[in-house]
Every structure is written in C-alpha cells, then in structure tokens.
Design an enzyme around this catalytic site. Structure first.
Site, PDB file in Angstrom:
ATOM      1  N   LYS A 255      52.162 -16.109 -84.259  1.00 35.11           N
ATOM      2  CA  LYS A 255      53.364 -16.676 -83.635  1.00 35.11           C
ATOM      3  C   LYS A 255      53.991 -15.607 -82.757  1.00 35.11           C
ATOM      4  CE  LYS A 255      58.187 -17.961 -84.684  1.00 35.11           C
ATOM      5  NZ  LYS A 255      59.188 -18.344 -85.720  1.00 35.11           N
ATOM      6  N   LYS A 267      71.260 -20.724 -83.076  1.00 35.56           N
ATOM      7  CA  LYS A 267      71.557 -19.871 -84.234  1.00 35.56           C
ATOM      8  C   LYS A 267      72.956 -19.293 -84.117  1.00 35.56           C
ATOM      9  CE  LYS A 267      66.829 -18.149 -85.056  1.00 35.56           C
ATOM     10  NZ  LYS A 267      66.679 -18.670 -86.416  1.00 35.56           N
ATOM     11  N   ASP A 278      60.732 -11.948 -83.265  1.00 34.14           N
ATOM     12  CA  ASP A 278      60.127 -13.195 -83.750  1.00 34.14           C
ATOM     13  C   ASP A 278      58.690 -13.381 -83.236  1.00 34.14           C
ATOM     14  OD1 ASP A 278      60.335 -15.422 -85.378  1.00 34.14           O
ATOM     15  OD2 ASP A 278      61.191 -16.708 -83.813  1.00 34.14           O
ATOM     16  N   ASP A 337      65.189 -25.184 -83.941  1.00 32.05           N
ATOM     17  CA  ASP A 337      65.016 -23.825 -84.456  1.00 32.05           C
ATOM     18  C   ASP A 337      63.778 -23.711 -85.355  1.00 32.05           C
ATOM     19  OD1 ASP A 337      65.562 -21.168 -84.819  1.00 32.05           O
ATOM     20  OD2 ASP A 337      67.241 -21.470 -86.201  1.00 32.05           O
ATOM     21  N   GLU A 339      60.751 -23.795 -84.512  1.00 35.76           N
ATOM     22  CA  GLU A 339      59.873 -23.808 -83.342  1.00 35.76           C
ATOM     23  C   GLU A 339      58.527 -23.134 -83.592  1.00 35.76           C
ATOM     24  OE1 GLU A 339      61.972 -21.495 -83.937  1.00 35.76           O
ATOM     25  OE2 GLU A 339      60.794 -19.699 -83.488  1.00 35.76           O
ATOM     26  N   ARG A 341      56.366 -23.266 -86.027  1.00 37.24           N
ATOM     27  CA  ARG A 341      55.291 -24.169 -86.485  1.00 37.24           C
ATOM     28  C   ARG A 341      54.778 -25.041 -85.345  1.00 37.24           C
ATOM     29  NH1 ARG A 341      59.373 -26.565 -90.855  1.00 37.24           N
ATOM     30  NH2 ARG A 341      60.115 -24.437 -90.585  1.00 37.24           N
TER      31      ARG A 341
HETATM   32  N1  BES Z   1      62.216 -17.177 -86.536  1.00 34.40           N
HETATM   33  C1  BES Z   1      62.881 -17.937 -87.517  1.00 34.40           C
HETATM   34  C2  BES Z   1      62.658 -17.430 -88.938  1.00 34.40           C
HETATM   35  C3  BES Z   1      63.209 -16.069 -89.262  1.00 34.40           C
HETATM   36  C4  BES Z   1      64.414 -15.923 -89.914  1.00 34.40           C
HETATM   37  C5  BES Z   1      62.486 -14.930 -88.972  1.00 34.40           C
HETATM   38  C6  BES Z   1      64.898 -14.672 -90.248  1.00 34.40           C
HETATM   39  C7  BES Z   1      62.957 -13.684 -89.297  1.00 34.40           C
HETATM   40  C8  BES Z   1      64.157 -13.536 -89.933  1.00 34.40           C
HETATM   41  C9  BES Z   1      62.380 -19.386 -87.458  1.00 34.40           C
HETATM   42  O1  BES Z   1      62.017 -19.828 -86.198  1.00 34.40           O
HETATM   43  C10 BES Z   1      63.511 -20.245 -87.894  1.00 34.40           C
HETATM   44  O2  BES Z   1      64.499 -20.268 -87.226  1.00 34.40           O
HETATM   45  N2  BES Z   1      63.335 -20.933 -89.012  1.00 34.40           N
HETATM   46  C11 BES Z   1      64.329 -21.781 -89.538  1.00 34.40           C
HETATM   47  C12 BES Z   1      63.675 -23.075 -89.952  1.00 34.40           C
HETATM   48  C13 BES Z   1      64.645 -24.161 -90.318  1.00 34.40           C
HETATM   49  C14 BES Z   1      65.389 -24.616 -89.087  1.00 34.40           C
HETATM   50  C15 BES Z   1      63.882 -25.296 -90.917  1.00 34.40           C
HETATM   51  C16 BES Z   1      64.963 -21.076 -90.734  1.00 34.40           C
HETATM   52  O3  BES Z   1      64.255 -20.384 -91.468  1.00 34.40           O
HETATM   53  O4  BES Z   1      66.174 -21.176 -90.897  1.00 34.40           O
HETATM   54 ZN    ZN Z   2      61.390 -18.406 -84.878  1.00 37.27          ZN
HETATM   55 MN    MN Z   3      63.618 -20.562 -85.080  1.00 36.07          MN
END
Ligand code: BES
Ligand code: ZN
Ligand code: MN
Length: 489
Positions: A255, A267, A278, A337, A339, A341
């Site tokens: 990713k 966010k 990321d 968010d 994204e 996957r």
């Molecule tokens: N890139 C983030 C996950 C992340 C969080 C990486 C903290 C490193 C540190 C990912 O894209 C994300 O935002 N995931 C969301 C998913 C949710 C919206 C289902 C999350 O984990 O809150």
């Molecule tokens: Zn992300």
């Molecule tokens: Mn995200």
C-alpha cells in the site's frame, strides 16, 4: 550530528591507539587479544559491570596502554533468547562509541555471519533522516562525521563476503526508512516511481503504470481513491528473476498512499502529519526489492506498489459511491478513509493475474485498529495458508520484526456485505483490522496469501538498538529472511 560508519573486516592485531571496543561474555572472560586485561578486570569489578546484553562500560586512557578509550560491550548469556542479538549488539556499540574517529572492534569468536549481522546493526543504528537540516549538510560537517570501524574477526575474508549481502539488506531497510520519512510534497506517486527506476541499476526490471494504463486495466477501486488528488497515481512493478527459469515467483504488494487525509471522510488534524507514512507497506516492498536485487538472490521475486494520494476535492469520491474493481466486483464506499483496501484490491488482483505467484504477501499501514490490538511491537498477520503464515512468523522471530497471527473467517467476512453492491469498504466498529483483511481476501482467489497490517510497526515505531525510531524500515529484513528461508537455494 549524523555519523556515517565505514566498515571493514580485519584479522590482523589491533592498532595500539585510539578507541577499541571489546565484546565481553557475562562470565567476564575477555577475548583473546584484548588489551590491558588486568585494568579492564578491575574496572568491571569497580563498576559492578557483568557483561549483560547490550550494556557498555567505558574505560578512559587505560593505564599502561596508548588507547584513548576501551569500550566493553556485554553480549549477555549465549543461551538467552535475544532475537537478532548480533545486529542489536552492533547498534549498541554505535551509540557507545559515539563520534570517535576510528574504532577497532574485537569480536571474539563471532562467525562470519554473526560479524556481518553486527555490521548491519552498526549501520542501521547510525541512520538519521537529516536531509532537510541545512546546517548539517554543509561540507565541513559532513567530513567530520565519518567513523571508521575495523571489525576484528577470525575469518575476515568470509565476514567481508557475508557483509556484502547484509549490506544490501541494510541499504534496503534504509531506503524504506527514507521513503517513509520523506514528506508528501516531495514524495508524490510520480516521485516515488522515479526513485524506484533506480533499481534497474541492480538488474531489476521496473515497469511503471500511469493513470491511463490503470484506466485501461479497469482499476476502478484504486482510481476512485486517486480521483480527488492533483497528483496522479502510479503503479510500479519490480521483477527480480534470480531463481530457476519457469519457477512461479513469490510476490509482494505494498500500500503506497503517499498522503492520507481521509478524503471526504476527513481525518481530525491531530497528528495528521504522520499520514505521510501511509506508504510504509510500499516502502517495505521497495526496500525488499533493493535487497534481493543488490545481493543477487537466487529466487524469483515480484514487487508491486500501488501509489496514490487520498485527498478531499471537488472531484473526490463520496461516501455512497459505488466503484467497480478490476476483478469486476463492485464496492460501496462507506468511508473514504478506508482507502488502503481499495488500492490494494486492484493491486492484488493485477499481481495475481499477471504473475500467477506461488505465494503473495501484501503489506499495508491499513488500520488504526491494529495499533489498538498489538501496539507498536507486532504487525498483524492474516493468512489463508498455514505454510505462508508459519514462514512469516519464523522470519519475524529471527529478525525481531515480529508478527502476530489474527483470525479470518466467514462470520467476519459477512460484516462487509451490503445490499447495494458486492461489498462495502468498512465493516463497522468491531474487529476493524479483521474486516479490512476479509476485504483483501476477496481479491486473491485461492493463491496462498498473507496480509501484514504494519500501521503500528512501519511508522511511529519506538526507538530500539538499531533504529532511532518513527520510520523503522519494518518489513524489509523480515521479508528478506522469508525469501531466503523459503524460496532460495
Ligand atoms: N492509513 C490509515 C490507517 C492508519 C492509522 C495507519 C494510524 C497508521 C496509523 C487507514 O487508511 C485508515 O484511515 N483506516 C481507517 C479505517 C476505518 C475508516 C474503517 C481507520 O483505521 O480508522
Ligand atoms: Zn490509509
Ligand atoms: Mn485512511
């Protein structure tokens, strides 16, 4: 100040001046050739120092010698479970020796492989991201910070050969750290792809797909994420075919969200700057490809990184949108968010269809939930295949880049069903890391596959003996070991 170690191996006697470091077993036994043994024994006793793992003791201007300093470094008990112990000892020596001009190191009875590991730790511990510190990049500062290390070991020739491979791995890990540290205004998808073209120098085939190519391939899930950004997407495929002709390759997919604002599901601003990292999964895959190519691994290895930026914009995708992935499966966007996957869905499908790998491993900073579950000390491992899972667990233990297996199953899979499309991109509040993994599994068919959620390990990592923290380069050493132990020779 940044210290750049210059490492060589030698089996001659020590020079009798400057700084010398000596590895010491907890018995307090000093290795053959150690200077001023009597003085050192007294110093150890006076300081109640007993050679515990990674602990050092500095003796200044020892009587009866021409040395400025003798640094003792404890190896700990041989039978103690210290994963990756020689790399970590090398790192510990780096901090103990500081900025001495030249350091002779007595490694005692270390094997060539252990000595090379030691050198790798020394190198990794010295890494700093100071490219944007203007004063530190002036010429006079640069010159003064090279420290030459001469590692004294029984078979210096063999150690130097082992170091060639170990150095390729260390360089791969440092490439990954650089990519994670680099800010998103510099490291756009296009710039990331440009950097990877350098791997051609090592004999790696590098193919770059742009947005037009991806449109032709119908990568609707990836393109949906990318459409809110002024920085166009890229997909980079790296091929290292060092194994038997005709053998199916092992494939790694990363990713590479160069910045994740969350998109329209934006966010909160606290710590959002961390989202420059990321692309930690893509960085690990890039570092691995550097390592296998630079050390000429006898294996067929594919690396694929999917590079996009997730931004809110007049053209950004909305919650409720439905996109069609390259596989033909449709996805309802619940949260923009989630994204990673979406990007991986098309990258996994494309890699699987184009290369028919014998195993496929993806790495992604995928969920905050994996941080809640495992903190910064293990990556989450999800797999449809016990052999792949065990290979990764083993490699994690020996490199100290540890992974912990999490479950997959039908009940979790149901959580991403939706009435409006084939699936939705979030599964609700519960089991967030698992539903993300279930989503990915829908794009790998029956290929033996594993997903490593590195959100807690590739970025925001704690300081260790071999890393100053934040960008750890997590995954490069783990994957390299996994390749060596399962696909080489
Ligand atoms: N890139 C983030 C996950 C992340 C969080 C990486 C903290 C490193 C540190 C990912 O894209 C994300 O935002 N995931 C969301 C998913 C949710 C919206 C289902 C999350 O984990 O809150
Ligand atoms: Zn992300
Ligand atoms: Mn995200």
């Amino acid at each position: 100040m940044s210290v750049i170690p210059q490492i060589e191996f030698n089996d001659d006697v020590l020079e009798e001046n400057g700084t010398v470091a000596v590895l010491v077993r907890p018995s307090g036994d000093l290795p053959k050739g150690a200077p001023a043994k009597e003085v050192l024994r007294r110093a150890m006793k006076a300081a109640s120092w007993s050679g515990n793992f990674g602990k050092s003791l500095e003796v200044l201007v020892p009587e009866g010698t021409d040395y400025e300093r003798i640094v003792l470094l404890g190896t700990g008990k041989e039978d103690a479970e210290e994963a990756d112990r020689y790399a970590r000892l090398g790192g510990a020596l780096g901090s103990a020796a500081g900025s001495a001009d030249a350091v002779g190191v007595l490694l005692g009875g270390l094997s060539a492989a252990q000595a090379a590991d030691f050198a790798m730790g020394l190198q990794l511990a010295a890494y700093k991201f100071d490219r944007y510190k203007t004063s530190e990049n002036e010429e006079e500062n640069k010159a003064s910070t090279r420290v030459s290390y001469t590692l004294h070991v029984a078979d210096a020739g063999a150690a130097a050969v082992a170091w060639e491979s170990a150095k390729a791995i260390a360089d791969g890990a440092m490439l990954a750290r650089d990519l994670v540290n680099e800010p998103a205004n510099v490291l756009t998808p296009k710039n990331f792809a440009k950097r990877l073209k350098k791997l051609r120098e090592f004999g790696c085939k590098v193919t770059v797909l742009d947005g037009g190519d991806m449109k032709e391939l119908k990568m609707g899930a990836l393109l949906g994420v990318s459409q809110g950004s002024r920085n166009p997407p890229r997909m980079v495929i790296m091929e290292w075919m060092g194994g038997k002709k005709g053998d199916a390759p092992v494939a790694f997919v990363g990713k590479g969200v160069t910045f994740d604002t969350g998109g329209i599901s934006i966010k909160p601003s606290a710590s959002m700057e961390d989202m420059k990292g990321d692309m930690g999964g893509a960085a690990a895959v890039s570092g691995l490809m550097h390592a296998v190519a630079a050390r000429k691994a006898k294996a067929n290895v594919i690396g694929c990184v999917a590079l996009v930026e997730n931004m809110p914009d007049g053209n950004a995708q909305r919650p409720g949108d439905i996109v069609t992935s390259m596989s033909g499966q449709t996805i309802e966007i619940i949260n923009t968010d989630a994204e990673g996957r979406l990007v991986l869905a098309d990258a996994l499908w494309h890699t699987n269809k184009s290369y028919r790998p014998c195993a496929m491993v993806n790495l992604a900073t995928l969920t905050g939930a994996i941080l809640v579950a495992l903190g910064n000390y293990h990556a989450g491992l999800f797999s449809n295949d016990d052999t792949v899972a065990e290979g990764l667990l083993e490699a994690g233990l020996s490199t100290n880049e540890r992974v912990w297996r999490m479950p997959l199953g039908k009940d979790y899979d149901k959580l991403i069903d939706t009435k409006n499309a084939d699936m939705k991109n979030t599964g609700g509040r519960m089991a967030g890391s698992i539903t993300a993994a279930q989503f990915l599994q829908r794009f790998v068919e029956d290929t033996p596959w594993a997903h490593l959620d590195v959100a807690g390990t590739a970025m925001g990592s704690p300081k260790t003996e071999i890393s100053t923290g934040w960008a750890s380069g997590f995954g490069v050493r783990l994957l390299n070991r996994y390749v060596t132990d399962n696909f080489e020779g």
